[in-house]
Scaffold this motif. Sequence first.
Motif, PDB file in Angstrom:
ATOM      1  N   ARG A  26      20.724  87.337  80.480  1.00 19.47           N
ATOM      2  CA  ARG A  26      21.085  87.754  79.118  1.00 19.47           C
ATOM      3  C   ARG A  26      22.594  87.640  78.883  1.00 19.47           C
ATOM      4  O   ARG A  26      23.031  87.158  77.832  1.00 19.47           O
ATOM      5  CB  ARG A  26      20.629  89.199  78.889  1.00 19.47           C
ATOM      6  CG  ARG A  26      20.970  89.765  77.513  1.00 19.47           C
ATOM      7  CD  ARG A  26      20.502  91.199  77.371  1.00 19.47           C
ATOM      8  NE  ARG A  26      21.068  92.057  78.395  1.00 19.47           N
ATOM      9  CZ  ARG A  26      22.312  92.551  78.337  1.00 19.47           C
ATOM     10  NH1 ARG A  26      23.103  92.247  77.315  1.00 19.47           N
ATOM     11  NH2 ARG A  26      22.761  93.328  79.299  1.00 19.47           N
ATOM     12  N   GLN A  27      23.364  88.038  79.858  1.00 19.88           N
ATOM     13  CA  GLN A  27      24.815  87.992  79.697  1.00 19.88           C
ATOM     14  C   GLN A  27      25.381  86.579  79.889  1.00 19.88           C
ATOM     15  O   GLN A  27      26.301  86.178  79.183  1.00 19.88           O
ATOM     16  CB  GLN A  27      25.477  88.950  80.699  1.00 19.88           C
ATOM     17  CG  GLN A  27      25.119  90.414  80.472  1.00 19.88           C
ATOM     18  CD  GLN A  27      25.871  91.337  81.403  1.00 19.88           C
ATOM     19  OE1 GLN A  27      27.097  91.268  81.493  1.00 19.88           O
ATOM     20  NE2 GLN A  27      25.127  92.204  82.101  1.00 19.88           N
ATOM     21  N   ARG A  29      23.986  83.809  79.156  1.00 17.62           N
ATOM     22  CA  ARG A  29      23.695  82.951  78.006  1.00 17.62           C
ATOM     23  C   ARG A  29      24.784  83.024  76.937  1.00 17.62           C
ATOM     24  O   ARG A  29      24.787  82.211  76.011  1.00 17.62           O
ATOM     25  CB  ARG A  29      22.340  83.314  77.395  1.00 17.62           C
ATOM     26  CG  ARG A  29      21.165  82.837  78.242  1.00 17.62           C
ATOM     27  CD  ARG A  29      19.919  82.666  77.406  1.00 17.62           C
ATOM     28  NE  ARG A  29      18.780  82.274  78.224  1.00 17.62           N
ATOM     29  CZ  ARG A  29      18.533  81.023  78.601  1.00 17.62           C
ATOM     30  NH1 ARG A  29      19.365  80.059  78.232  1.00 17.62           N
ATOM     31  NH2 ARG A  29      17.475  80.750  79.332  1.00 17.62           N
ATOM     32  N   GLU A  30      25.704  83.948  77.073  1.00  9.89           N
ATOM     33  CA  GLU A  30      26.839  83.991  76.159  1.00  9.89           C
ATOM     34  C   GLU A  30      27.858  82.907  76.484  1.00  9.89           C
ATOM     35  O   GLU A  30      28.723  82.590  75.664  1.00  9.89           O
ATOM     36  CB  GLU A  30      27.517  85.371  76.221  1.00  9.89           C
ATOM     37  CG  GLU A  30      26.636  86.532  75.764  1.00  9.89           C
ATOM     38  CD  GLU A  30      26.197  86.364  74.320  1.00  9.89           C
ATOM     39  OE1 GLU A  30      27.052  85.986  73.479  1.00  9.89           O
ATOM     40  OE2 GLU A  30      25.002  86.594  74.040  1.00  9.89           O
ATOM     41  N   LEU A  31      27.770  82.348  77.680  1.00  6.86           N
ATOM     42  CA  LEU A  31      28.666  81.241  78.038  1.00  6.86           C
ATOM     43  C   LEU A  31      28.236  79.990  77.273  1.00  6.86           C
ATOM     44  O   LEU A  31      27.046  79.677  77.207  1.00  6.86           O
ATOM     45  CB  LEU A  31      28.613  80.972  79.543  1.00  6.86           C
ATOM     46  CG  LEU A  31      29.037  82.126  80.469  1.00  6.86           C
ATOM     47  CD1 LEU A  31      28.807  81.730  81.927  1.00  6.86           C
ATOM     48  CD2 LEU A  31      30.493  82.495  80.228  1.00  6.86           C
ATOM     49  N   PRO A  32      29.167  79.242  76.692  1.00  6.52           N
ATOM     50  CA  PRO A  32      28.814  78.070  75.864  1.00  6.52           C
ATOM     51  C   PRO A  32      27.900  77.073  76.565  1.00  6.52           C
ATOM     52  O   PRO A  32      26.944  76.572  75.969  1.00  6.52           O
ATOM     53  CB  PRO A  32      30.178  77.456  75.535  1.00  6.52           C
ATOM     54  CG  PRO A  32      31.126  78.602  75.603  1.00  6.52           C
ATOM     55  CD  PRO A  32      30.620  79.491  76.699  1.00  6.52           C
ATOM     56  N   LYS A  35      23.911  78.156  77.051  1.00  2.00           N
ATOM     57  CA  LYS A  35      23.029  78.530  75.933  1.00  2.00           C
ATOM     58  C   LYS A  35      21.766  77.674  75.856  1.00  2.00           C
ATOM     59  O   LYS A  35      20.692  78.178  75.535  1.00  2.00           O
ATOM     60  CB  LYS A  35      23.800  78.444  74.617  1.00  2.00           C
ATOM     61  CG  LYS A  35      24.845  79.545  74.467  1.00  2.00           C
ATOM     62  CD  LYS A  35      25.583  79.435  73.140  1.00  2.00           C
ATOM     63  CE  LYS A  35      26.606  80.559  72.997  1.00  2.00           C
ATOM     64  NZ  LYS A  35      27.374  80.461  71.743  1.00  2.00           N
ATOM     65  N   GLU A  90      33.543  78.833  83.761  1.00  2.00           N
ATOM     66  CA  GLU A  90      32.197  79.355  83.525  1.00  2.00           C
ATOM     67  C   GLU A  90      31.455  79.612  84.835  1.00  2.00           C
ATOM     68  O   GLU A  90      30.655  80.550  84.935  1.00  2.00           O
ATOM     69  CB  GLU A  90      31.401  78.393  82.642  1.00  2.00           C
ATOM     70  CG  GLU A  90      31.891  78.353  81.197  1.00  2.00           C
ATOM     71  CD  GLU A  90      31.200  77.280  80.385  1.00  2.00           C
ATOM     72  OE1 GLU A  90      30.799  77.559  79.243  1.00  2.00           O
ATOM     73  OE2 GLU A  90      31.054  76.141  80.897  1.00  2.00           O
ATOM     74  N   GLU A  94      29.988  83.297  85.783  1.00  2.59           N
ATOM     75  CA  GLU A  94      28.590  83.679  86.010  1.00  2.59           C
ATOM     76  C   GLU A  94      28.433  84.481  87.293  1.00  2.59           C
ATOM     77  O   GLU A  94      27.577  85.382  87.379  1.00  2.59           O
ATOM     78  CB  GLU A  94      27.669  82.457  86.008  1.00  2.59           C
ATOM     79  CG  GLU A  94      27.896  81.473  87.134  1.00  2.59           C
ATOM     80  CD  GLU A  94      26.854  80.357  87.130  1.00  2.59           C
ATOM     81  OE1 GLU A  94      25.744  80.595  86.627  1.00  2.59           O
ATOM     82  OE2 GLU A  94      27.157  79.269  87.645  1.00  2.59           O
TER      83      GLU A  94
END
Length: 375
Positions: A26-27, A29-32, A35, A90, A94
């Motif tokens: 969930r968290q 997926r905020e990385l560009p 997504k 990124e 993660e």
Amino acid sequence: MSADDLSKLCALVGREREALLADWRRQVRELPSAKGLDVPTLNDHIPMLIDELREALRRGSDETIPEALSEGSSPAHGEQRFEDAFDIEEIVAEYNILRGCVHDLADSNGLRLQGRPFHIVNRVLDGAIGLAVQAYATEKALEVQRRREEYLTFVAHDIRTPLNAMAMAVMVLERTLPERENVPQVGKMLKSLGRNVQQVAGLVAKVIEENSHSETELGVKLERRPFDLWALVESLILDLHPVAGTDSTQLVNEVPDDLVAIADANLVRRVFQNLIANSIKYTPRGRIEIGAREVESGSVECWVADNGMGISPDLLARVFHKGETDPEGGDGLGLGLAIVKTFVEAHGGLVSVESREGEGSRFRFTLPRAAAAGA
């Protein structure tokens, strides 16, 4: 935190593994770059990393953590994230998100990460970050190198075609332009132009050679470009004329002067060179014709035909096999003709031969259309 609490944390991470993963996804997926990834691709090696973390917590020691990680999946994860178009920040992010998720999980269950467990969690995740980033950086460096080589080869091949045409024009002018008393500098200028063209051609050839020196004949890397087939053949004839000896062996260019092929000009040149050299060997006196035409499918059919000694029927079916020899001459046919077959098939084309002893041989090969070749 006591040893008992260390065991509790290990058990908690195992029991809540899927919830931990879901919170992490969930968290992340905020990385560009994350997504658009599906769950298996996004997860990649993180489930295995959680298992590695559990094992380190179970042992209660970090002495074996570097060894465990080096045999784990972090390097492969770095390579995967390179393919997923992550940037290096990124990748680090993660892992740090996973670190935060572990802390939150422990805190929500009344366990505070401190002391030995805190040290173990950080060592596992920091080690994973280091290995993944190293693998990512290696792939990135290799990509930069590949792009550089592709760019240099692209430029070199594009320069080589007009250079060959210029060199041929200089040779033709030197042979046909009559010297005039009132313009004696023309001859000198042509010689100077010829020398400079050859110098640049040598530099271009060196670039191509440097970029392809590590490639094997079976690992052919094609650089398809449009080029004038007539000019390539004419240049070869001029180069090979001394090899043919005297005018007793006539090399004739029957390629239309407006025929453009889309292929690797360097490899096509080597195909023609091997076929012509083979014909010269078996045609000590006679005619060798080099031709090409566009066929109905849009592909280009090329041939080298001679009226020389021909090939015996028992050898004809094996002439393209590596290592085959001519019983008469004892020399190898297979290596040069095997290379011809390799280069033609690398383009998606076909090679064949027709021959009769005492009458000569005709070698044919095809170069598919650009669209078919790129399919």
